[in-house]
Design a protein around this motif. Structure first.
Motif, short mmCIF file in Angstrom:
data_model
loop_
_atom_site.label_atom_id
_atom_site.label_comp_id
_atom_site.label_asym_id
_atom_site.label_seq_id
_atom_site.Cartn_x
_atom_site.Cartn_y
_atom_site.Cartn_z
N UNK A 66 0.85 -1.18 0.00
CA UNK A 66 0.00 0.00 0.00
C UNK A 66 0.89 1.23 0.00
N UNK A 67 0.56 2.20 -0.83
CA UNK A 67 1.22 3.49 -0.86
C UNK A 67 0.31 4.52 -0.21
N UNK A 68 0.91 5.58 0.33
CA UNK A 68 0.12 6.69 0.86
C UNK A 68 0.22 7.87 -0.08
N UNK A 69 -0.91 8.43 -0.45
CA UNK A 69 -0.94 9.62 -1.28
C UNK A 69 -0.66 10.86 -0.43
N UNK A 70 -0.50 12.00 -1.10
CA UNK A 70 -0.23 13.25 -0.39
C UNK A 70 -1.36 13.64 0.55
N UNK A 71 -2.59 13.18 0.25
CA UNK A 71 -3.70 13.48 1.15
C UNK A 71 -4.07 12.28 2.03
N UNK A 72 -3.16 11.31 2.15
CA UNK A 72 -3.29 10.26 3.15
C UNK A 72 -4.16 9.08 2.80
N UNK A 73 -4.44 8.85 1.52
CA UNK A 73 -5.25 7.70 1.12
C UNK A 73 -4.32 6.52 0.82
N UNK A 74 -4.70 5.33 1.31
CA UNK A 74 -3.92 4.12 1.07
C UNK A 74 -4.29 3.53 -0.29
N UNK A 75 -3.28 3.32 -1.14
CA UNK A 75 -3.49 2.87 -2.51
C UNK A 75 -2.84 1.51 -2.70
N UNK A 76 -3.67 0.51 -3.01
CA UNK A 76 -3.19 -0.85 -3.26
C UNK A 76 -2.39 -0.87 -4.56
N UNK A 77 -1.13 -1.33 -4.49
CA UNK A 77 -0.22 -1.19 -5.63
C UNK A 77 0.60 -2.47 -5.82
N UNK A 78 0.92 -2.76 -7.07
CA UNK A 78 1.65 -3.97 -7.43
C UNK A 78 2.80 -3.60 -8.36
N UNK A 79 3.98 -4.12 -8.06
CA UNK A 79 5.15 -3.94 -8.94
C UNK A 79 5.53 -5.28 -9.53
N UNK A 80 5.66 -5.32 -10.85
CA UNK A 80 6.13 -6.51 -11.54
C UNK A 80 7.38 -6.12 -12.33
N UNK A 81 8.49 -6.80 -12.12
CA UNK A 81 9.74 -6.40 -12.79
C UNK A 81 9.75 -6.64 -14.28
N UNK A 82 8.74 -7.32 -14.81
CA UNK A 82 8.65 -7.51 -16.25
C UNK A 82 9.36 -8.76 -16.72
N UNK A 83 9.19 -9.03 -18.01
CA UNK A 83 9.78 -10.23 -18.60
C UNK A 83 10.95 -9.90 -19.50
N UNK A 84 11.35 -8.61 -19.54
CA UNK A 84 12.49 -8.21 -20.37
C UNK A 84 13.77 -8.73 -19.74
N UNK A 85 14.66 -9.27 -20.55
CA UNK A 85 15.98 -9.67 -20.07
C UNK A 85 16.90 -8.47 -20.24
#
Length: 278
Positions: free
Chosen positions: A29-48
């Motif tokens: 979860x990330x916090x926005x500048x106004x304090x809202x929790x944002x569900x977030x996903x990072x995928x490093x990708x399939x690029x070599x």
């Protein structure tokens, strides 16, 4: 969740710059500048990646979904998988959508959600960030680029040019969903989307006014000629306002947003972004 600065990681077990984070997905979860929790996903990708350049040169796409979408929707995951062939990908759920906190303001304060996601992508070591938005998300990436410069290229798909458009039956249904108590109940229980009951005050900068402020950041506007929500005057207005730095693709036979964006189109978008971002 307690309030924190934009992009602050509220839940994570992996350090952003660790070797693990370069190869394994991260959900937080990330916090926005106004304090809202944002569900977030990072995928490093399939690029070599080539080991010779520094990893900070890696390309990352930050995807801004359409209204009533979220990071777990199949159509959003399909877009993420297609763009992962060109670089890393960050997906997130806008406020009021999915597992994120807050209530949807239908494109207004969602700019802060995108800003937090872009900051997180930078913190993971990516120097080249491309924002890709669909429908409502398409308007958000335009306004984000104008108000919070930080993207190296911007792709806006199926976006409106102006607010309060009701010229098509689908958009009249959207306005009912947003403005009527019964509609907001349908949004909450039918679409997992919690919509704010207050009107905009003040009215946010419109997409067509935003595009004039994006230069010199490369901008790609994509729109289908069979879009049932926004007719072709919308992308043409955006392209005209963007001047020489904007590029317009009018896609034959394409409908609206993520559902209508085929793998071939997404591959072309990925190629365009890789060549224009930085």
């Amino acid at each position: 969740m307690s309030n924190g600065p934009a992009g602050h990681v509220a839940r994570s077990t992996v350090r952003p710059h660790s070797e693990t984070s370069r190869h394994a997905p991260i959900r937080t979860f990330l916090h926005t500048a106004d304090g809202v929790a944002i569900d977030s996903v990072y995928n490093p990708g399939t690029v070599v990646y080539d080991a010779s350049p520094p990893p900070s040169r890696d390309l990352v796409f930050v995807i801004a979904h359409g209204f009533t979408g979220d990071a777990d929707r199949p159509h959003v995951r399909r877009v993420a998988a297609a763009l992962a062939r060109h670089g890393a990908v960050v997906t997130f759920s806008f406020r009021g959508h999915g597992a994120s906190g807050g209530r949807s303001t239908v494109g207004d304060r969602e700019v802060l959600d995108l800003a937090a996601a872009v900051e997180w992508a930078r913190g993971l070591g990516h120097a080249r960030v491309v924002t890709v938005g669909f429908s409502m998300g398409g308007s958000v990436v335009l306004r984000h680029a104008a108000l919070h410069p930080g993207a190296d290229a911007v792709v806006s798909v199926s976006a409106p040019a102006r607010w309060y458009y009701r010229g098509t039956a689908p958009m009249r249904r959207v306005h009912w969903l947003v403005t009527r108590p019964a509609g907001r109940l349908v949004g909450r229980y039918g679409f997992r989307t919690r919509i704010h009951h207050r009107d905009w005050d003040p009215v946010p900068l419109s997409p067509v006014r935003a595009v004039a402020r994006i230069a010199p950041t490369p901008l790609l506007i994509v729109h289908g000629d069979q879009d049932g929500y926004f007719p072709l005057d919308h992308p043409r207005m955006l392209a005209a306002a963007s001047g020489d730095h904007g590029e317009l693709w009018l896609e034959p036979g394409m409908g609206h947003a993520e559902h209508a964006a085929g793998d071939t189109l997404l591959a072309r978008i990925g190629d365009w972004a890789a060549s224009r971002a930085g």
